[in-house]
Design a protein around this motif. Structure first.
Motif, PDB file in Angstrom:
ATOM      1  N   SER A   1       0.855  -1.185   0.000  1.00 34.18           N
ATOM      2  CA  SER A   1       0.000   0.000   0.000  1.00 34.18           C
ATOM      3  C   SER A   1       0.889   1.231   0.000  1.00 34.18           C
ATOM      4  N   THR A   2       0.536   2.252  -0.793  1.00 32.89           N
ATOM      5  CA  THR A   2       1.345   3.462  -0.879  1.00 32.89           C
ATOM      6  C   THR A   2       0.443   4.691  -0.849  1.00 32.89           C
ATOM      7  N   ALA A   3       1.041   5.824  -0.478  1.00 27.56           N
ATOM      8  CA  ALA A   3       0.349   7.111  -0.524  1.00 27.56           C
ATOM      9  C   ALA A   3       1.391   8.194  -0.731  1.00 27.56           C
ATOM     10  N   ALA A   4       1.154   9.068  -1.705  1.00 35.46           N
ATOM     11  CA  ALA A   4       2.044  10.202  -1.927  1.00 35.46           C
ATOM     12  C   ALA A   4       1.826  11.220  -0.820  1.00 35.46           C
ATOM     13  N   THR A   5       2.920  11.675  -0.199  1.00 30.39           N
ATOM     14  CA  THR A   5       2.811  12.638   0.889  1.00 30.39           C
ATOM     15  C   THR A   5       4.134  13.338   1.121  1.00 30.39           C
ATOM     16  N   GLY A   6       4.088  14.620   1.472  1.00 28.40           N
ATOM     17  CA  GLY A   6       5.281  15.365   1.831  1.00 28.40           C
ATOM     18  C   GLY A   6       6.331  15.416   0.746  1.00 28.40           C
ATOM     19  N   GLY A   7       5.907  15.360  -0.503  1.00 30.11           N
ATOM     20  CA  GLY A   7       6.857  15.331  -1.603  1.00 30.11           C
ATOM     21  C   GLY A   7       7.492  13.973  -1.801  1.00 30.11           C
ATOM     22  N   GLY A   8       7.043  12.965  -1.056  1.00 26.89           N
ATOM     23  CA  GLY A   8       7.594  11.619  -1.161  1.00 26.89           C
ATOM     24  C   GLY A   8       6.488  10.591  -1.044  1.00 26.89           C
ATOM     25  N   TRP A   9       6.747   9.545  -0.255  1.00 21.52           N
ATOM     26  CA  TRP A   9       5.813   8.431  -0.156  1.00 21.52           C
ATOM     27  C   TRP A   9       5.766   7.871   1.256  1.00 21.52           C
ATOM     28  N   ASP A  10       4.598   7.356   1.636  1.00 16.31           N
ATOM     29  CA  ASP A  10       4.447   6.440   2.743  1.00 16.31           C
ATOM     30  C   ASP A  10       4.045   5.097   2.151  1.00 16.31           C
ATOM     31  N   ALA A  11       4.473   4.019   2.769  1.00 14.06           N
ATOM     32  CA  ALA A  11       4.147   2.697   2.241  1.00 14.06           C
ATOM     33  C   ALA A  11       4.136   1.674   3.359  1.00 14.06           C
ATOM     34  N   ALA A  12       3.450   0.570   3.095  1.00 10.75           N
ATOM     35  CA  ALA A  12       3.402  -0.538   4.041  1.00 10.75           C
ATOM     36  C   ALA A  12       3.336  -1.837   3.262  1.00 10.75           C
ATOM     37  N   VAL A  13       4.035  -2.851   3.781  1.00  7.36           N
ATOM     38  CA  VAL A  13       3.928  -4.216   3.268  1.00  7.36           C
ATOM     39  C   VAL A  13       3.277  -5.047   4.356  1.00  7.36           C
ATOM     40  N   ARG A  14       2.155  -5.691   4.000  1.00  8.66           N
ATOM     41  CA  ARG A  14       1.377  -6.446   4.983  1.00  8.66           C
ATOM     42  C   ARG A  14       1.043  -7.828   4.444  1.00  8.66           C
ATOM     43  N   ASN A  15       0.819  -8.763   5.353  1.00  9.12           N
ATOM     44  CA  ASN A  15       0.360 -10.086   4.957  1.00  9.12           C
ATOM     45  C   ASN A  15      -1.011  -9.978   4.305  1.00  9.12           C
ATOM     46  N   ALA A  16      -1.195 -10.630   3.178  1.00  9.93           N
ATOM     47  CA  ALA A  16      -2.431 -10.481   2.411  1.00  9.93           C
ATOM     48  C   ALA A  16      -3.648 -11.030   3.144  1.00  9.93           C
ATOM     49  N   LYS A  17      -3.480 -12.028   4.000  1.00 13.64           N
ATOM     50  CA  LYS A  17      -4.617 -12.630   4.699  1.00 13.64           C
ATOM     51  C   LYS A  17      -4.846 -11.997   6.066  1.00 13.64           C
ATOM     52  N   SER A  18      -3.804 -11.911   6.868  1.00 14.83           N
ATOM     53  CA  SER A  18      -3.962 -11.464   8.253  1.00 14.83           C
ATOM     54  C   SER A  18      -3.825  -9.958   8.425  1.00 14.83           C
ATOM     55  N   GLY A  19      -3.202  -9.272   7.454  1.00 17.39           N
ATOM     56  CA  GLY A  19      -2.953  -7.838   7.594  1.00 17.39           C
ATOM     57  C   GLY A  19      -1.762  -7.516   8.476  1.00 17.39           C
ATOM     58  N   THR A  20      -1.024  -8.527   8.926  1.00 18.20           N
ATOM     59  CA  THR A  20       0.159  -8.304   9.750  1.00 18.20           C
ATOM     60  C   THR A  20       1.151  -7.393   9.035  1.00 18.20           C
ATOM     61  N   GLU A  21       1.642  -6.374   9.738  1.00 24.45           N
ATOM     62  CA  GLU A  21       2.589  -5.443   9.136  1.00 24.45           C
ATOM     63  C   GLU A  21       3.997  -6.033   9.144  1.00 24.45           C
ATOM     64  N   HIS A  22       4.629  -6.051   7.981  1.00 22.87           N
ATOM     65  CA  HIS A  22       6.008  -6.493   7.872  1.00 22.87           C
ATOM     66  C   HIS A  22       6.973  -5.300   7.781  1.00 22.87           C
ATOM     67  N   LEU A  23       6.608  -4.287   7.004  1.00 20.76           N
ATOM     68  CA  LEU A  23       7.439  -3.087   6.859  1.00 20.76           C
ATOM     69  C   LEU A  23       6.555  -1.855   6.827  1.00 20.76           C
ATOM     70  N   LEU A  24       7.034  -0.778   7.459  1.00 15.85           N
ATOM     71  CA  LEU A  24       6.461   0.557   7.304  1.00 15.85           C
ATOM     72  C   LEU A  24       7.563   1.438   6.743  1.00 15.85           C
ATOM     73  N   VAL A  25       7.245   2.220   5.723  1.00 12.73           N
ATOM     74  CA  VAL A  25       8.257   2.949   4.964  1.00 12.73           C
ATOM     75  C   VAL A  25       7.837   4.403   4.794  1.00 12.73           C
ATOM     76  N   THR A  26       8.794   5.311   4.992  1.00 10.65           N
ATOM     77  CA  THR A  26       8.594   6.719   4.615  1.00 10.65           C
ATOM     78  C   THR A  26       9.721   7.138   3.693  1.00 10.65           C
ATOM     79  N   VAL A  27       9.382   7.873   2.651  1.00 12.83           N
ATOM     80  CA  VAL A  27      10.359   8.430   1.712  1.00 12.83           C
ATOM     81  C   VAL A  27      10.110   9.927   1.649  1.00 12.83           C
ATOM     82  N   ARG A  28      11.146  10.737   1.895  1.00 11.79           N
ATOM     83  CA  ARG A  28      11.015  12.185   1.871  1.00 11.79           C
ATOM     84  C   ARG A  28      12.197  12.804   1.130  1.00 11.79           C
TER      85      ARG A  28
END
Length: 284
Positions: free
Chosen positions: A255-282
């Motif tokens: 999942s991604t979202a453009a924000t602050g001139g960069g990106w926020d993102a998350a990688v999650r398990n497709a079934k459980s929604g468990t978060e594996h990575l949270l990412v910010t790019v600025r």
């Protein structure tokens, strides 16, 4: 702080073996030394293999995560030495920040330097930061900070609290679904040299307390950056919090979202929604 210059990259398989044999009886403070290499050039074949495994386009510039491949063996040498207070087996990579000061041409001659700092207290143990700097033409072009957690360890008296939290804003519906095969760890190990047993097979991972092999966090980070590669500024900082292990095989969503001139993102398990990575790019 003294600097030791190496004339070749350390053998990481040998370093993992050395770290396992010398894991007991460690302690004390962080070593007051730096490791360095000068005039390092990139192997075009390895760069092409790395780009393929991580899904980066092959261009004239290095992917943002590629210099980590060059500096990581030096960090391993530092952590496997008996002067390092924490045992390498069992260390968990919980956060990684990379600053791309400017694009790095694949043909540039690079100077590398690594060191350890910020021995800190965590609610379940202690953390330490392994820092890296890459210079070209006399100026810094890339730097990183990798935070590792040792469960059950104790930082020295008066140590600061560790900072391992990365927060992202509201993210919409997933933009991609990735099916991660069971050999993803072995494929990344082949191009990176990171042969930590927890990534290679279920059998070797179980020896370290994992139910199955887990994906390299830096490989998943690279996959996220590759997905937004053509929408990144020239100079930027990317901060990743490694949350729950990504067991192999797995199906995950991005999942991604453009924000602050960069990106926020998350990688999650497709079934459980468990978060594996949270990412910010600025932008930097």
């Amino acid at each position: 702080m003294g600097t030791t210059e190496l004339d070749a990259p350390p053998n990481m398989a040998a370093l993992f073996a050395k770290a396992a044999l010398t894991a007991r009886g460690r302690g004390g403070d962080l070593p007051d030394t730096r490791l360095a290499r000068s005039g390092v050039t990139v192997d075009p074949a390895n760069l092409a293999d790395y780009a393929r495994v991580c899904r980066f386009p092959l261009t004239d510039s290095l992917p943002a995560t590629y210099p980590h491949m060059l500096t990581f063996p030096l960090q391993m040498a530092l952590m496997s030495d008996r002067s390092f207070p924490l045992a390498l087996p069992g260390l968990v990579h919980v956060r990684n920040t990379i600053d791309v000061v400017r694009p790095i041409a694949a043909t540039e001659s690079l100077d590398l330097e690594v060191w350890a700092e910020r021995f800190a207290t965590h609610r379940v143990g202690a953390t330490v930061d392994l820092c890296a700097s890459v210079s070209a033409g006399g100026g810094e072009v890339w730097r990183s900070r990798s935070t590792y957690l040792a469960r059950g360890a104790k930082a020295p008296a008066g140590a600061p609290d560790s900072d391992v939290t990365v927060e992202v804003g509201e993210l919409g519906h997933p933009v991609a679904t990735w099916r991660i095969p069971d050999d993803a760890g072995r494929r990344y190990a082949k191009v990176s040299g990171d042969v930590n047993p927890i990534h290679l097979s279920g059998l070797t991972a179980k020896a370290f307390g994992f139910k199955r092999a887990i994906a390299h966090g830096m490989w998943v980070k690279a996959r996220v950056l590759a997905a937004v590669e053509n929408r990144l500024p020239e100079a930027f900082t990317v901060d990743v919090g490694f949350r729950k292990p990504l067991f192999l095989p797995s199906t995950v969503t991005l999942s991604t979202a453009a924000t602050g001139g960069g990106w926020d993102a998350a990688v999650r398990n497709a079934k459980s929604g468990t978060e594996h990575l949270l990412v910010t790019v600025r932008p930097l």
